[in-house]
Design an enzyme around this catalytic site. Sequence first.
Site, mmCIF file in Angstrom:
data_model
loop_
_atom_site.group_PDB
_atom_site.id
_atom_site.type_symbol
_atom_site.label_atom_id
_atom_site.label_comp_id
_atom_site.label_asym_id
_atom_site.label_seq_id
_atom_site.Cartn_x
_atom_site.Cartn_y
_atom_site.Cartn_z
ATOM 1 N N CYS A 80 0.832 -1.206 0.000
ATOM 2 C CA CYS A 80 0.000 0.000 0.000
ATOM 3 C C CYS A 80 0.870 1.261 0.000
ATOM 4 O O CYS A 80 1.599 1.495 -0.951
ATOM 5 C CB CYS A 80 -0.983 -0.036 1.171
ATOM 6 N N HIS A 194 -3.990 -5.009 0.510
ATOM 7 C CA HIS A 194 -3.349 -5.440 1.752
ATOM 8 C C HIS A 194 -3.367 -6.956 1.863
ATOM 9 O O HIS A 194 -4.360 -7.517 2.311
ATOM 10 C CB HIS A 194 -4.067 -4.823 2.956
ATOM 11 N N GLU A 196 -1.885 -8.787 3.955
ATOM 12 C CA GLU A 196 -1.932 -9.190 5.367
ATOM 13 C C GLU A 196 -3.333 -9.050 5.948
ATOM 14 O O GLU A 196 -3.592 -9.470 7.064
ATOM 15 C CB GLU A 196 -0.904 -8.376 6.173
#
Lengths: 213, 252
Positions: A80, A194, A196
């Site tokens: 990001c 993202h 994660e």
Amino acid sequence: MVYIVPFDFCNIASVCRYFESRSIDYQFLSKENSPMVKVDWILIPGVGTFQEGMYSLQDQGLINIISNFVSHGGSVVGICLGMQLMFEISEESPGIKGLGLIKGVVKRLSSCQAKIPRVGWDAVYVKEIKQTYSLFTPISENIDLHPIGPDFFYVHSFYCNPNYDKDISGWLKHGDSFYCASIESDNLYGMQFHPEKSGGTGYKALDAIFLAE
Amino acid sequence: MKKRVIPLVLIDSGGKVVISKQFNPWRTVGMLMQQIRLHDKRDADELIILDINASSHGKKIPERILKIISKNIKIPVTVGGGIKSVEDAKRYINLGADKVCICSLAIDNYIVITDMVKSLGSQAIVVNVNYVWFEAKPYLYDYRTSAMLNIELGEFVKKMADCGAGEIILTSVERDGMQIGFDQEILLYLDKFKVTVPILISGGSGNAAHYKKILTLNADAAIGATIFALTEHTPSSIRKECEVENIPMRQI
């Protein structure tokens, strides 16, 4: 060892959680560290503004460490804002210089086409099967853009616009237009979404980088 | 962007998870860690966790609770309760929240939101607006005093968006926990104000048809608490039903 750039304005815990779940060693990057090329990784996470990101890198004395690591062939992953910082400049913070690891600029998404910020789950589109190692496995050889299947989580108002299309490994769709969703350029990897935060799908994308071989 | 189905987890003191009816907590449904793991496993699109006591008691969410959140989840989490300053917001995010939810502060001192946006970015700031209808107009509701305020919702939402809030949650106090369906009127009302940030609707869901109805309209996400605690519905079962209606939903 994965060296994670510590930013005090973003959620680093979720990135750490991935490495813990995979038993991959990680620590926070500081100016005392000297990551080893071909052995270690630097990961730049990030939610926040371009200016805040660059000021923090500067305050922590990390700009030279990252630049030297990359120029010697070290691998860097940006997530990001982390990916956006790898570019030269951003419309978000005029006058602030980025890391300049990748030629190109960061631009604001148009709010005429769809809502901004662009928050939520959406597809990553890919163009063709790459011969070399790629983050994603495309679903067809067709040259048109295809969603790869499972969606990823995005939170952003800006997008990366590399000078060279060849640096783009995945696209995102905003309104009717396609923009860069991920980059792969020699030893540099970046993701606008993202991984994660994208559940099992996102962990697989990270596996493709950190567990590859 | 795909439309989102988001469970809301209300925490009471000590990490107890409660559900409420019209803003009165009436039942404990479990403990935080167990609830978070459940929602993560059931493929919720996101999670919103609000501490219902923090603001009224002038407290912050303890570090222990924030760590439970970050250690048990791999989807985005919005955390709210007790945020009074940019430092508070930073702390929540640094300890594991992806976004912070601002509610009381938006009423008391909304200017702080501008500062939060400057350092954390719009996408990290969610404003929750609780409202009640009065004489065919929606007005803000302050849960700390259980009072309706003389602030009309539309103008307020517009102001929040102008301050840079990344998303706005509209919570119907009257529908909270009642399982009678989301407030569709509020979306029609808000259309007049031309707000361009994502709008999340909360309060009232009891079945999958409620989600289909609201997500066909201009809502970006629909939020539910009681439905996920008391019925067999899960975010993924609701997504499946919505897909039948050709609503774009997340692919797993």
